[in-house]
Write a protein that holds these residues in place. Structure first.
Motif, PDB file in Angstrom:
ATOM      1  N   LYS A 130     -28.595 -15.927  21.157  1.00 56.75           N
ATOM      2  CA  LYS A 130     -29.765 -16.821  21.189  1.00 56.75           C
ATOM      3  C   LYS A 130     -31.022 -16.046  20.789  1.00 56.75           C
ATOM      4  CE  LYS A 130     -27.889 -20.247  24.222  1.00 56.75           C
ATOM      5  NZ  LYS A 130     -27.516 -20.465  25.624  1.00 56.75           N
ATOM      6  N   ALA A 131     -31.172 -14.859  21.354  1.00 55.69           N
ATOM      7  CA  ALA A 131     -32.332 -14.033  21.003  1.00 55.69           C
ATOM      8  C   ALA A 131     -32.312 -13.682  19.514  1.00 55.69           C
ATOM      9  CB  ALA A 131     -32.334 -12.763  21.852  1.00 55.69           C
ATOM     10  N   LEU A 132     -31.136 -13.356  19.032  1.00 55.59           N
ATOM     11  CA  LEU A 132     -30.984 -12.992  17.621  1.00 55.59           C
ATOM     12  C   LEU A 132     -31.405 -14.146  16.703  1.00 55.59           C
ATOM     13  CD1 LEU A 132     -29.602 -10.856  15.631  1.00 55.59           C
ATOM     14  CD2 LEU A 132     -27.590 -12.313  15.791  1.00 55.59           C
ATOM     15  N   LEU A 133     -30.930 -15.336  17.004  1.00 61.72           N
ATOM     16  CA  LEU A 133     -31.189 -16.473  16.120  1.00 61.72           C
ATOM     17  C   LEU A 133     -32.646 -16.939  16.198  1.00 61.72           C
ATOM     18  CD1 LEU A 133     -27.870 -18.487  16.534  1.00 61.72           C
ATOM     19  CD2 LEU A 133     -28.548 -17.007  14.633  1.00 61.72           C
ATOM     20  N   GLN A 134     -33.320 -16.576  17.282  1.00 59.65           N
ATOM     21  CA  GLN A 134     -34.737 -16.923  17.407  1.00 59.65           C
ATOM     22  C   GLN A 134     -35.642 -15.913  16.723  1.00 59.65           C
ATOM     23  OE1 GLN A 134     -34.880 -17.252  21.623  1.00 59.65           O
ATOM     24  NE2 GLN A 134     -34.491 -19.448  21.622  1.00 59.65           N
ATOM     25  N   SER A 135     -35.116 -14.751  16.400  1.00 67.64           N
ATOM     26  CA  SER A 135     -35.980 -13.689  15.887  1.00 67.64           C
ATOM     27  C   SER A 135     -36.429 -13.980  14.454  1.00 67.64           C
ATOM     28  CB  SER A 135     -35.265 -12.335  15.954  1.00 67.64           C
ATOM     29  OG  SER A 135     -34.270 -12.262  14.956  1.00 67.64           O
ATOM     30  N   GLU A 136     -37.675 -13.630  14.192  1.00 63.23           N
ATOM     31  CA  GLU A 136     -38.240 -13.855  12.856  1.00 63.23           C
ATOM     32  C   GLU A 136     -37.455 -13.103  11.800  1.00 63.23           C
ATOM     33  OE1 GLU A 136     -40.355 -16.053  11.796  1.00 63.23           O
ATOM     34  OE2 GLU A 136     -40.440 -16.745  13.872  1.00 63.23           O
ATOM     35  N   GLU A 137     -37.002 -11.927  12.147  1.00 62.60           N
ATOM     36  CA  GLU A 137     -36.264 -11.103  11.196  1.00 62.60           C
ATOM     37  C   GLU A 137     -35.022 -11.851  10.679  1.00 62.60           C
ATOM     38  OE1 GLU A 137     -34.462  -7.551  12.730  1.00 62.60           O
ATOM     39  OE2 GLU A 137     -34.614  -6.502  10.813  1.00 62.60           O
ATOM     40  N   VAL A 138     -34.309 -12.462  11.587  1.00 65.63           N
ATOM     41  CA  VAL A 138     -33.081 -13.144  11.188  1.00 65.63           C
ATOM     42  C   VAL A 138     -33.363 -14.443  10.434  1.00 65.63           C
ATOM     43  CG1 VAL A 138     -31.054 -14.360  12.116  1.00 65.63           C
ATOM     44  CG2 VAL A 138     -31.604 -12.050  12.888  1.00 65.63           C
ATOM     45  N   LYS A 139     -34.434 -15.144  10.855  1.00 64.69           N
ATOM     46  CA  LYS A 139     -34.777 -16.384  10.149  1.00 64.69           C
ATOM     47  C   LYS A 139     -35.084 -16.124   8.678  1.00 64.69           C
ATOM     48  CE  LYS A 139     -36.665 -18.790  14.182  1.00 64.69           C
ATOM     49  NZ  LYS A 139     -37.932 -19.053  14.878  1.00 64.69           N
ATOM     50  N   GLN A 140     -35.527 -14.908   8.382  1.00 68.05           N
ATOM     51  CA  GLN A 140     -35.900 -14.591   6.998  1.00 68.05           C
ATOM     52  C   GLN A 140     -34.725 -14.179   6.102  1.00 68.05           C
ATOM     53  OE1 GLN A 140     -39.018 -11.717   7.438  1.00 68.05           O
ATOM     54  NE2 GLN A 140     -40.385 -13.227   8.356  1.00 68.05           N
ATOM     55  N   LEU A 141     -33.580 -13.980   6.687  1.00 69.88           N
ATOM     56  CA  LEU A 141     -32.447 -13.514   5.878  1.00 69.88           C
ATOM     57  C   LEU A 141     -31.972 -14.633   4.944  1.00 69.88           C
ATOM     58  CD1 LEU A 141     -30.413 -11.616   8.636  1.00 69.88           C
ATOM     59  CD2 LEU A 141     -32.180 -10.712   7.108  1.00 69.88           C
ATOM     60  N   GLU A 142     -31.890 -14.311   3.674  1.00 66.35           N
ATOM     61  CA  GLU A 142     -31.550 -15.351   2.690  1.00 66.35           C
ATOM     62  C   GLU A 142     -30.183 -15.170   2.054  1.00 66.35           C
ATOM     63  OE1 GLU A 142     -34.783 -15.057  -0.075  1.00 66.35           O
ATOM     64  OE2 GLU A 142     -35.954 -16.562   1.016  1.00 66.35           O
ATOM     65  N   ASN A 143     -29.615 -13.981   2.180  1.00 65.73           N
ATOM     66  CA  ASN A 143     -28.353 -13.716   1.489  1.00 65.73           C
ATOM     67  C   ASN A 143     -27.163 -13.550   2.425  1.00 65.73           C
ATOM     68  OD1 ASN A 143     -30.648 -12.760  -0.425  1.00 65.73           O
ATOM     69  ND2 ASN A 143     -28.861 -13.140  -1.703  1.00 65.73           N
ATOM     70  N   VAL A 144     -27.360 -14.050   3.638  1.00 66.53           N
ATOM     71  CA  VAL A 144     -26.240 -14.086   4.571  1.00 66.53           C
ATOM     72  C   VAL A 144     -26.218 -15.490   5.170  1.00 66.53           C
ATOM     73  CG1 VAL A 144     -27.604 -13.178   6.518  1.00 66.53           C
ATOM     74  CG2 VAL A 144     -25.136 -12.912   6.535  1.00 66.53           C
ATOM     75  N   GLN A 145     -25.030 -16.070   5.223  1.00 64.84           N
ATOM     76  CA  GLN A 145     -24.880 -17.386   5.845  1.00 64.84           C
ATOM     77  C   GLN A 145     -24.110 -17.220   7.153  1.00 64.84           C
ATOM     78  OE1 GLN A 145     -25.965 -20.630   4.814  1.00 64.84           O
ATOM     79  NE2 GLN A 145     -25.339 -20.996   6.936  1.00 64.84           N
ATOM     80  N   ILE A 146     -24.764 -17.522   8.253  1.00 64.49           N
ATOM     81  CA  ILE A 146     -24.060 -17.478   9.541  1.00 64.49           C
ATOM     82  C   ILE A 146     -23.262 -18.772   9.643  1.00 64.49           C
ATOM     83  CG2 ILE A 146     -24.301 -17.311  12.038  1.00 64.49           C
ATOM     84  CD1 ILE A 146     -26.947 -15.803  11.556  1.00 64.49           C
ATOM     85  N   ALA A 147     -21.957 -18.661   9.453  1.00 64.85           N
ATOM     86  CA  ALA A 147     -21.129 -19.845   9.252  1.00 64.85           C
ATOM     87  C   ALA A 147     -20.370 -20.287  10.492  1.00 64.85           C
ATOM     88  CB  ALA A 147     -20.152 -19.599   8.098  1.00 64.85           C
TER      89      ALA A 147
END
Ligand SMILES: *Cc1c(COP(=O)(O)O)cnc(C)c1O
Length: 219
Positions: A130-147
């Motif tokens: 939950k913390a990971l998915l809320q982080s700005e760093e992760v929201k900015q990732l464009e070349n990885v799809q968390i599937a």
């Protein structure tokens, strides 16, 4: 015979559940036998073996990395890997994004959760993710799809316990999907179930099973 094993497993798996044939430690000949019987999705757990097999075997095989992946090794599989099952640190996710960018593609991956009793297995807790998915760093990732999510149940003959652990993973999946993913096809894979427990996993909502020894024989 391998093709009979494969047919049997397929007969046990409903439509909509993907079978990943786990070919780790097995020779090319056996993979070709499964390929000739129609199987196209294979899983490996070691980077070197994955690279070597991808290079030698038919190019329409979809290769899944199902094992623990070291950050420094992402680079060597980033050009071809179809799905990385066991993302278990933020650092690994960031590196997959970086290598996805270099290869001009979006790399699919699953978040691995620790659902088993055993201490040794890798994986996130629900709170960490939950913390990971809320982080700005992760929201900015464009070349990885968390599937989606992946997990392994405890190595035990207690089927009730295995079922409970799969239920936990399904619940985590549902929570994350409703909280963090808006469209239906963004986050949709629940990778759980192996030779010994894929039937329980499917009855608890798995839509991707990773089956090795029941297809290829004991390792
Ligand atoms: C080896 C392995 C499997 C397959 O195990 P079997 O019991 O042979 O079906 C599934 N998932 C992972 C992560 C593995 O390492």
């Amino acid at each position: 015979m391998l093709s009979e094993n494969l047919d049997y497993i397929k007969s046990q798996i409903p439509e909509g559940v993907t079978l990943v044939a786990v070919s780790k430690t097995k020779p090319h000949e056996l993979i070709i036998e499964a390929y000739d019987a129609g199987q196209r999705v294979f899983g490996e757990n070691r980077v070197q073996e994955l690279i070597e097999k991808q290079d030698a075997l038919p190019k329409d095989i979809e290769w899944h990395m199902i094992g623990h992946l070291q950050t420094k090794k992402v680079k060597s599989i980033a050009s071809f890997v179809t799905l990385i099952h066991a993302v278990d640190t933020p650092k690994l996710l960031v590196e997959i994004d970086k290598q996805g960018k270099k290869n001009d593609r979006k790399i699919n991956c699953l978040l691995q959760f620790h659902i088993a009793e055993e201490e040794t297995k890798y994986g996130f807790s629900a709170e960490e993710v939950k913390a990971l998915l809320q982080s700005e760093e992760v929201k900015q990732l464009e070349n990885v799809q968390i599937a989606g999510v992946m997990g392994m149940a405890s190595f035990t003959s207690d089927q009730r316990q295995v079922r409970e652990e799969f239920k936990v993973l399904k619940t985590i999946f549902n929570d994350l999907k409703s909280s963090f993913f808006s469209t239906d096809d963004e986050f949709k894979i629940i990778s759980m179930g192996m030779s010994g427990d894929y039937e329980i996993a499917i009855s608890e909502g798995s839509n991707m099973v990773r089956v090795g020894s029941s297809i290829f024989g004991a390792r």
